[in-house]
Enzyme design. Sequence first.
Site, PDB file in Angstrom:
ATOM      1  CG  ASP A 258      -8.024   0.261 -10.004  1.00 10.36           C
ATOM      2  OD1 ASP A 258      -7.692   0.170 -11.191  1.00 10.36           O
ATOM      3  OD2 ASP A 258      -9.204   0.178  -9.607  1.00 10.36           O
TER       4      ASP A 258
ATOM      5  CD  GLU B 269      -9.760   4.652 -16.044  1.00 10.57           C
ATOM      6  OE1 GLU B 269     -10.915   5.109 -15.886  1.00 10.57           O
ATOM      7  OE2 GLU B 269      -9.511   3.422 -16.055  1.00 10.57           O
TER       8      GLU B 269
ATOM      9  NE  ARG C  25      -9.629  -4.703 -13.082  1.00 10.78           N
ATOM     10  CZ  ARG C  25     -10.254  -3.546 -12.882  1.00 10.78           C
ATOM     11  NH1 ARG C  25      -9.857  -2.466 -13.537  1.00 10.78           N
ATOM     12  NH2 ARG C  25     -11.250  -3.450 -12.022  1.00 10.78           N
TER      13      ARG C  25
ATOM     14  CG  ASP D 244      15.734  -5.797 -28.432  1.00 11.34           C
ATOM     15  OD1 ASP D 244      14.753  -6.546 -28.300  1.00 11.34           O
ATOM     16  OD2 ASP D 244      16.027  -5.234 -29.505  1.00 11.34           O
TER      17      ASP D 244
END
Length: 479
Positions: free
Chosen positions: A46, A222, A320, A378
Amino acid sequence: MDRRSFLAASASAVGAGLLVAPGRAAAAPGDTPARYTNSLIAQRADPHITKHTDGYYYFTATAPEYDRIILRRATTIQGLASAAETVIWRKHGSGDMGAHIWAPELHFINGRWYIYFAAGSTSDVWKIRPYVLENTSANPLTGTWTERGRIALPLDTFSLDATTFVVGGTRYLCWAQNDPAVGTGTNLYLAAMSNPYTITGTVARISVPTYSWETIGHRVNEGPAVIQRNGKVFLAFSASATDSNYCMGLLTASSSANLLSASSWAKTSTPVFATNAATSQYGPGHNCFTVSEDGRSDILVYHDRSYRDISGDPLNDPNRRTRVQKLYWRSDGTPDFGIPVPDGATPVRLRSNNFPDRFVRHWEYRARIEANVAPLADSQFRIVTGLTGSGTVSLESTNFPGYYLRHRNNEAWVDRNDGTTLFRSDATFYQRAGLADSTGASFETYATAGRYLRHYNYLLVTQPVSTTTDRADATFHLE
């Protein structure tokens, strides 16, 4: 108009400053692209990065222990990776604000610093509510943080991820909350503010998770984050469970609309940012936006994981990590998030010097220049140490890691590295100052001196250069 006639016209237009794509600032002479190394900070979810007027970037995020709020600061985004970390507040030993310290955001409002965060209670760790801290010091890593308490919301239910922004002189608070009358999960809400810790007036529910990509594992909207540009308010948000299904959607409203009317907001029908197995990035989300050091590029800040499979509850997995990459803008003025790029150096795009709305891209592995490239990835390449060794460069495809821009039969292709000496040679270049504009770049082939990567009839080839047009065709600007 044939290609050469158009070339002359476009050169004239460039001189008049006419061919800048809407929504993208023209590159200033000597600009260098915003490039960083991912991942930025391990075990920090976060993430929130803000650039302040004092020249510092400030960073805060959720610590995996869910027990404290931390801050870092540095004069560069990359510098945050090694910056000292200060604990500015710890959870209470009992009662409210005693558990699940989540998703802090740092904002500077009316000469004071504020941190918005969510917290549970020691008596009920899932009694998650939004709270605010205030600090009057110039440097938020110092001074005293005063608890301004819980933000009073009309519903006393699970609520989190508060963020604040200003549109048209009005400050708003946006947050995620459960409403039992709507159903399980969290929706997004918006209200005006009378001060940095108090909402006032109408509360609008602006988004409910209904699409399949918003409801995997849990029904989730959220982590709202706002960026404004081109007369629009873009509100990114995160959806689904916090595993590899976590992804981002986008709400858009006119900056002149009534933002407290749900009908003012349009939601994308598909995610704008999601897991990409090819780049080994899983569950990207809970983002914010900041700006590059030179102020010319918008930077997307988010967390994800480097693996898909998680044992147990994803909230108990600590890995994370904070990542950053450039946010691009389409010619219609809307943001293009692209894909979560591979770990390591962030990629760039190569903009044609004489066709400034066109970028180098691969299409069915053939390299060409094209406008309005979709998908964005790309046209993104990582400039890495040349496959033949130092002093040279190779251009690795972003969405096909392990594939490189190379020449064969004097044509430019994006091919998988087969490990041969010939491939390494064909995929290696000397990066030179731009032949037509020294602020750009030109790429001379490693194998044959004097041959450069250039476009001809929009296809990339390698050829000797001699004329003014040749030199323009062989010059690119890195963005």
